[in-house]
Design a protein around this motif. Structure first.
Motif, PDB file in Angstrom:
ATOM      1  N   VAL A 118      -4.959   4.468   0.094  1.00 20.50           N
ATOM      2  CA  VAL A 118      -4.789   3.227   0.496  1.00 20.50           C
ATOM      3  C   VAL A 118      -4.874   3.079   2.180  1.00 20.50           C
ATOM      4  O   VAL A 118      -4.506   4.502   2.931  1.00 20.50           O
ATOM      5  CB  VAL A 118      -2.793   2.886   0.198  1.00 20.50           C
ATOM      6  N   THR A 119      -4.636   2.006   2.926  1.00 17.48           N
ATOM      7  CA  THR A 119      -4.969   1.541   3.756  1.00 17.48           C
ATOM      8  C   THR A 119      -3.478   0.883   4.794  1.00 17.48           C
ATOM      9  O   THR A 119      -2.873  -0.057   3.971  1.00 17.48           O
ATOM     10  CB  THR A 119      -6.136   0.908   4.241  1.00 17.48           C
ATOM     11  N   THR A 120      -2.474   1.574   5.383  1.00 15.41           N
ATOM     12  CA  THR A 120      -1.559   1.109   6.067  1.00 15.41           C
ATOM     13  C   THR A 120      -1.426   1.276   7.340  1.00 15.41           C
ATOM     14  O   THR A 120      -2.245   1.379   8.361  1.00 15.41           O
ATOM     15  CB  THR A 120       0.065   1.599   4.815  1.00 15.41           C
ATOM     16  N   SER A 121       0.055   0.896   7.703  1.00 18.18           N
ATOM     17  CA  SER A 121       0.139   1.171   9.133  1.00 18.18           C
ATOM     18  C   SER A 121       1.465   2.070   9.460  1.00 18.18           C
ATOM     19  O   SER A 121       2.128   1.578   9.016  1.00 18.18           O
ATOM     20  CB  SER A 121       0.008  -0.128  10.228  1.00 18.18           C
ATOM     21  N   MET A 122       1.307   2.323  10.467  1.00 18.72           N
ATOM     22  CA  MET A 122       2.903   3.497  11.365  1.00 18.72           C
ATOM     23  C   MET A 122       4.283   1.898  10.796  1.00 18.72           C
ATOM     24  O   MET A 122       4.769   2.885   9.900  1.00 18.72           O
ATOM     25  CB  MET A 122       2.400   3.594  12.450  1.00 18.72           C
ATOM     26  N   GLU A 123       4.245   0.671  11.383  1.00 20.96           N
ATOM     27  CA  GLU A 123       5.230   0.107  11.083  1.00 20.96           C
ATOM     28  C   GLU A 123       5.142   0.136   9.492  1.00 20.96           C
ATOM     29  O   GLU A 123       6.933   0.114   9.502  1.00 20.96           O
ATOM     30  CB  GLU A 123       4.920  -1.192  12.041  1.00 20.96           C
ATOM     31  N   THR A 124       4.382  -0.750   8.551  1.00 17.50           N
ATOM     32  CA  THR A 124       4.580  -0.109   6.962  1.00 17.50           C
ATOM     33  C   THR A 124       5.227   0.579   6.558  1.00 17.50           C
ATOM     34  O   THR A 124       6.527   1.237   6.026  1.00 17.50           O
ATOM     35  CB  THR A 124       3.411  -0.811   6.742  1.00 17.50           C
ATOM     36  N   LEU A 125       4.803   2.023   6.836  1.00 15.68           N
ATOM     37  CA  LEU A 125       5.663   3.372   6.567  1.00 15.68           C
ATOM     38  C   LEU A 125       6.860   3.379   7.140  1.00 15.68           C
ATOM     39  O   LEU A 125       7.901   4.710   6.658  1.00 15.68           O
ATOM     40  CB  LEU A 125       4.736   4.348   6.424  1.00 15.68           C
TER      41      LEU A 125
END
Ligand code: THU
Length: 138
Positions: A118-125
């Protein structure tokens, strides 16, 4: 994720690191690979303890190791758990620690023992970061 982040390479480094995990209690081997702004990659592994409460996750070991090497600026993070058949994301404590050093759009990729990631971002997590105004990364 921006195309200049070597995702496959980073996942591979995290996977290789996970083989060194010290996880005799959970048997949940995790590796992390932190791409630093200078181009170097610092890895981390989870290190458990028989007291259980003193266990440290792979992500924090990677971040703390990088800091101890004088590196405080990061471009991306990969996390791999060899012993899960689903992508394993950073725990809450690690999200807090990582957020200290990165901006909202910082890319985070996480995988399990299979090929899926899964590729995501700091803000999403870590949305609604209550303390973000105290941090230098906003
Ligand atoms: N763990 C990590 O190292 N990173 C994660 O993202 C999830 C959990 C470790 C902590 C413990 O050693 C084991 O995995 C089970 O929770």
């Amino acid at each position: 994720m921006s195309s200049n982040v070597p995702v496959t390479d980073l996942i591979e480094k995290a996977r290789k690191a996970a083989e060194l995990a010290y996880a005799p209690y959970s048997r949940f081997r995790v590796g992390a690979a932190l791409l630093c702004k200078d181009g170097s990659i610092v890895t981390g592994i989870n290190i458990e303890n028989r007291s259980f409460g003193l266990t440290v996750c792979a992500e924090r070991v990677a971040v703390f190791t990088a800091l101890a090497q004088g590196k405080q600026e990061f471009s991306a993070l990969a996390v791999v758990c060899l012993d899960a058949n689903y992508p394993v994301s950073p725990c809450g404590a690690c999200r807090q620690v990582i957020s200290e050093f990165v901006s909202k759009d910082f890319p985070i990729v996480f995988a399990g023992g299979t090929g899926d990631f899964v590729t995501t971002s700091m803000e999403t997590l870590y949305p609604y970061d209550a303390l973000h105004e105290l941090g230098k990364n906003g």
